[in-house]
Design a protein around this motif. Structure first.
Motif, mmCIF file in Angstrom:
data_model
loop_
_atom_site.group_PDB
_atom_site.id
_atom_site.type_symbol
_atom_site.label_atom_id
_atom_site.label_comp_id
_atom_site.label_asym_id
_atom_site.label_seq_id
_atom_site.Cartn_x
_atom_site.Cartn_y
_atom_site.Cartn_z
ATOM 1 N N ASP A 101 0.827 -1.215 0.000
ATOM 2 C CA ASP A 101 0.000 0.000 0.000
ATOM 3 C C ASP A 101 0.856 1.257 0.000
ATOM 4 O O ASP A 101 0.597 2.234 0.713
ATOM 5 C CB ASP A 101 -0.943 0.003 1.202
ATOM 6 N N GLY A 102 1.922 1.238 -0.804
ATOM 7 C CA GLY A 102 2.763 2.411 -0.963
ATOM 8 C C GLY A 102 3.821 2.607 0.102
ATOM 9 O O GLY A 102 4.612 3.540 0.014
ATOM 10 N N ARG A 286 2.190 -8.692 2.744
ATOM 11 C CA ARG A 286 0.821 -8.179 2.897
ATOM 12 C C ARG A 286 0.020 -9.062 3.856
ATOM 13 O O ARG A 286 -0.680 -8.558 4.743
ATOM 14 C CB ARG A 286 0.141 -8.107 1.531
ATOM 15 N N GLU A 287 0.132 -10.384 3.691
ATOM 16 C CA GLU A 287 -0.625 -11.296 4.540
ATOM 17 C C GLU A 287 -0.139 -11.223 5.984
ATOM 18 O O GLU A 287 -0.934 -11.254 6.934
ATOM 19 C CB GLU A 287 -0.500 -12.726 4.004
ATOM 20 N N TYR A 288 1.182 -11.116 6.175
ATOM 21 C CA TYR A 288 1.735 -11.016 7.525
ATOM 22 C C TYR A 288 1.215 -9.757 8.229
ATOM 23 O O TYR A 288 0.766 -9.812 9.386
ATOM 24 C CB TYR A 288 3.258 -11.001 7.464
ATOM 25 N N LEU A 289 1.265 -8.617 7.546
ATOM 26 C CA LEU A 289 0.808 -7.365 8.152
ATOM 27 C C LEU A 289 -0.683 -7.414 8.440
ATOM 28 O O LEU A 289 -1.154 -6.892 9.456
ATOM 29 C CB LEU A 289 1.125 -6.189 7.218
ATOM 30 N N LEU A 346 -6.474 -5.393 -6.775
ATOM 31 C CA LEU A 346 -5.774 -4.318 -7.453
ATOM 32 C C LEU A 346 -6.779 -3.342 -8.040
ATOM 33 O O LEU A 346 -7.637 -3.718 -8.833
ATOM 34 C CB LEU A 346 -4.885 -4.889 -8.562
ATOM 35 N N GLU A 347 -6.694 -2.086 -7.623
ATOM 36 C CA GLU A 347 -7.593 -1.042 -8.118
ATOM 37 C C GLU A 347 -6.764 0.050 -8.784
ATOM 38 O O GLU A 347 -5.728 0.469 -8.264
ATOM 39 C CB GLU A 347 -8.419 -0.458 -6.972
ATOM 40 N N ASN A 371 -3.464 0.867 -6.019
ATOM 41 C CA ASN A 371 -3.477 0.678 -4.567
ATOM 42 C C ASN A 371 -2.496 -0.369 -4.076
ATOM 43 O O ASN A 371 -2.178 -0.409 -2.897
ATOM 44 C CB ASN A 371 -4.889 0.304 -4.094
ATOM 45 N N ILE A 372 -1.996 -1.231 -4.937
ATOM 46 C CA ILE A 372 -1.066 -2.287 -4.516
ATOM 47 C C ILE A 372 0.231 -2.097 -5.284
ATOM 48 O O ILE A 372 0.295 -2.355 -6.486
ATOM 49 C CB ILE A 372 -1.638 -3.694 -4.780
#
Length: 542
Positions: A101-102, A286-289, A346-347, A371-372
């Motif tokens: 997310d950036g 991403r999954e960990y966070l 993904l957007e 966004n990803i």
């Protein structure tokens, strides 16, 4: 190109940047013994070479996950032609970086221990792409020539100071001493997981000896190490080779085959030119966070419930309805959390230009936010027959587009490898006049490639002369991908020559030139920059 020393133009800054890059390269090569091992490979039977070259990985891997790699080399010949076979293995670091997310995040391996499935997933990670550059010295036997003469391939021989006499004639002795560079592309490598060597499944054969090892000038040494920077190359570029006659190709192949046969040993080093991980590391991060944030939220709720239990502990509940009420609310909260964390699609939003808008200029800014963020994602625009990559920056893909007169249908794609993950379309109208001749340049890497056009009245349009009165350079790009564009609104009789120059001397760049006549795509030309600096793309007689 001749530049005035005291005039600071954008290209002067670029030149300074290139100089600094080369200084950094020199420092890296001088310190190369710290992280890059050198392997000496002796010539075997039938002029074969077999050995392993290892290297630590530095800035080539933005994720920092690959610690080192080793490439196994097997060069042989079959029916007089070169045959290649490689193995590849690598070792992982104890951490990796990713953008979620950036935001840049660093994940340590031990942090994943609480989630065995993520540990397992990390153990299965393998590179999605890697290109390896092999480079170093080539040494060989001696040649004796009469004083005043030079051996064949004089750039590859160095006089050793000795002399011999035969039949009363004195001869000077030269030894073969050359540098070489060879890129092993992703197509000739197989990748396994960390600690696993993968080999033997892909056997590559160069199409000819000219396109096999790239032989370079013996003068280029730096602390005994061959520089990967641009310098004199004996081989023909692929484009020039393809334009040779059959007899000329045969002579060229014979020449470079003979050089290969003269070599007795190779001092080889290896470095990564390209390294990509795809979506794997980012997906794990991403999954960990997500789990960590959810776990933190659940702990906060437990603390909140504990406080409420303490508050109500002195009161007797009337019946089970109260517990049903609180349980129901808890289930509702859990469902909401699950829905919230599942939305990681993904957007993409094209923020410039707006669909249906009209531009007064033929060069416009393009920007799309997403966004990803991922190192494995590529942003590409397709319009008017042009395919152009964009620079990613802070959650956006940005660049400039060159429009034709009238409507322009623009497609923007985010890709992972060859897979299109998302596509958006906009239409923009350019209200300007059509032009008779337009040439648009794009390229596939971080480099400064220049577009030039000379026309019949001796005009030369380029970055240093953007408006000749007949031709106009609409946009100049010094960073990556392009575009550059030259427009000729009205053509006079004579010859128009379009050429491209590798201003930054960046090797391995593929440039593409799109030529339009009367706003229609006339031809597309691909140029592969090996050692040549300037290439004439097209001559148009009007």
């Amino acid at each position: 190109m001749n530049h005035t020393i005291f005039h600071i133009s954008p290209h002067n800054f670029t030149c300074l940047g290139i100089l600094l890059d080369k200084i950094q390269l020199i420092a890296f090569l001088l310190l190369g013994t710290i992280g890059v091992s050198q392997t000496i490979i002796k010539k075997g039977e039938d002029h074969s070479y077999r050995g392993y070259v290892s290297s630590h990985v530095f800035s080539e891997d933005p994720s920092g996950y690959m610690k080192s790699f080793e490439i196994g080399i097997k060069w042989t010949t079959f029916m007089g032609e070169p045959v290649e076979n490689y193995s590849f293995s690598w070792e992982a670091n104890d951490r990796f970086k990713a953008r979620v997310d950036g935001k840049a995040v660093t994940i340590l391996k031990y942090e994943l221990d609480k989630y065995p499935d993520l540990v397992k997933e990390l153990e299965e990670v393998k590179p999605s792409r890697a290109d390896v550059v092999l480079y170093g010295k080539a040494k060989g036997g001696s040649a004796s020539v009469k004083p005043g003469s030079l051996p064949n391939e004089p750039r590859l021989f160095e006089q050793n100071g000795g002399s011999v006499k035969r039949a009363g004639q004195s001869y000077r002795v030269y030894n073969l001493l050359a540098t070489f560079v060879y890129e092993v592309s992703d197509n000739n490598l197989l990748f396994g997981t960390s600690g696993k060597q993968t080999a033997g499944s892909i056997v590559g054969g160069s199409p000819n000896w000219n396109n096999f090892i790239q032989w370079r000038d013996k003068q280029t040494y730096l602390g005994g190490i061959s520089s990967v920077a641009d310098y004199h190359v004996l081989n023909y570029s692929k484009t020039k080779y393809n334009n040779l006659s059959a007899a000329e190709k045969e002579n060229a192949d014979r020449r470079f085959k003979n050089i290969y046969k003269l070599v007795d040993e190779l001092e080889v080093r290896a470095s990564l030119k390209t390294l990509e991980w795809g979506y794997q590391l980012e997906s794990i991060a991403r999954e960990y966070l997500k789990r960590e944030k959810k776990k933190e939220k659940e702990e906060e709720e437990k603390e909140s419930e504990k406080d409420e239990d303490d508050f109500w502990s002195d009161e007797d509940t009337v019946n089970g309805d109260d517990s049903d009420f609180w349980d129901s609310d808890g289930e509702h909260q859990k469902a909401t959390d699950d829905d919230f964390w599942s939305s990681d699609r993904l957007e993409v939003d094209v923020i410039a230009p707006r669909n249906g808008s009209t531009s007064q200029t033929n060069v416009i800014d393009f920007a799309a936010k997403y966004n990803i963020q991922s190192n494995g994602f590529t942003g590409v625009v397709l319009y008017n027959g042009i395919e152009q990559q964009l620079l990613p920056s802070n959650g956006q893909f940005r660049g400039k587009l060159v429009l034709k007169a009238g409507p322009n249908n623009i497609r923007f794609q985010i890709r992972h490898g060859e897979t299109v993950l998302n596509e958006q379309q906009v239409v923009v109208n350019y209200s300007g006049k059509p032009v008779k001749l337009r040439s648009t340049l794009t390229w596939n890497g971080h480099a400064d490639i220049d577009l030039h056009l000379t026309h019949p009245n001796n005009g030369h349009c380029n970055y240093g002369n953007k408006n000749t009165g007949l031709a106009v350079l609409d946009v100049d790009n010094t960073q990556a991908y392009g575009p550059e564009n030259i427009s000729v609104e009205h053509m006079i009789s004579g010859e128009y020559t379009i050429s491209v120059v590798n201003y930054s001397n960046t090797p391995g760049i593929k440039a593409t030139v799109y030529i339009f006549l009367d706003e229609r795509l006339h031809t597309t030309k691909d140029i592969y920059f090996d050692h040549q600096r300037e290439v004439v793309v097209e001559r148009i007689n009007h």
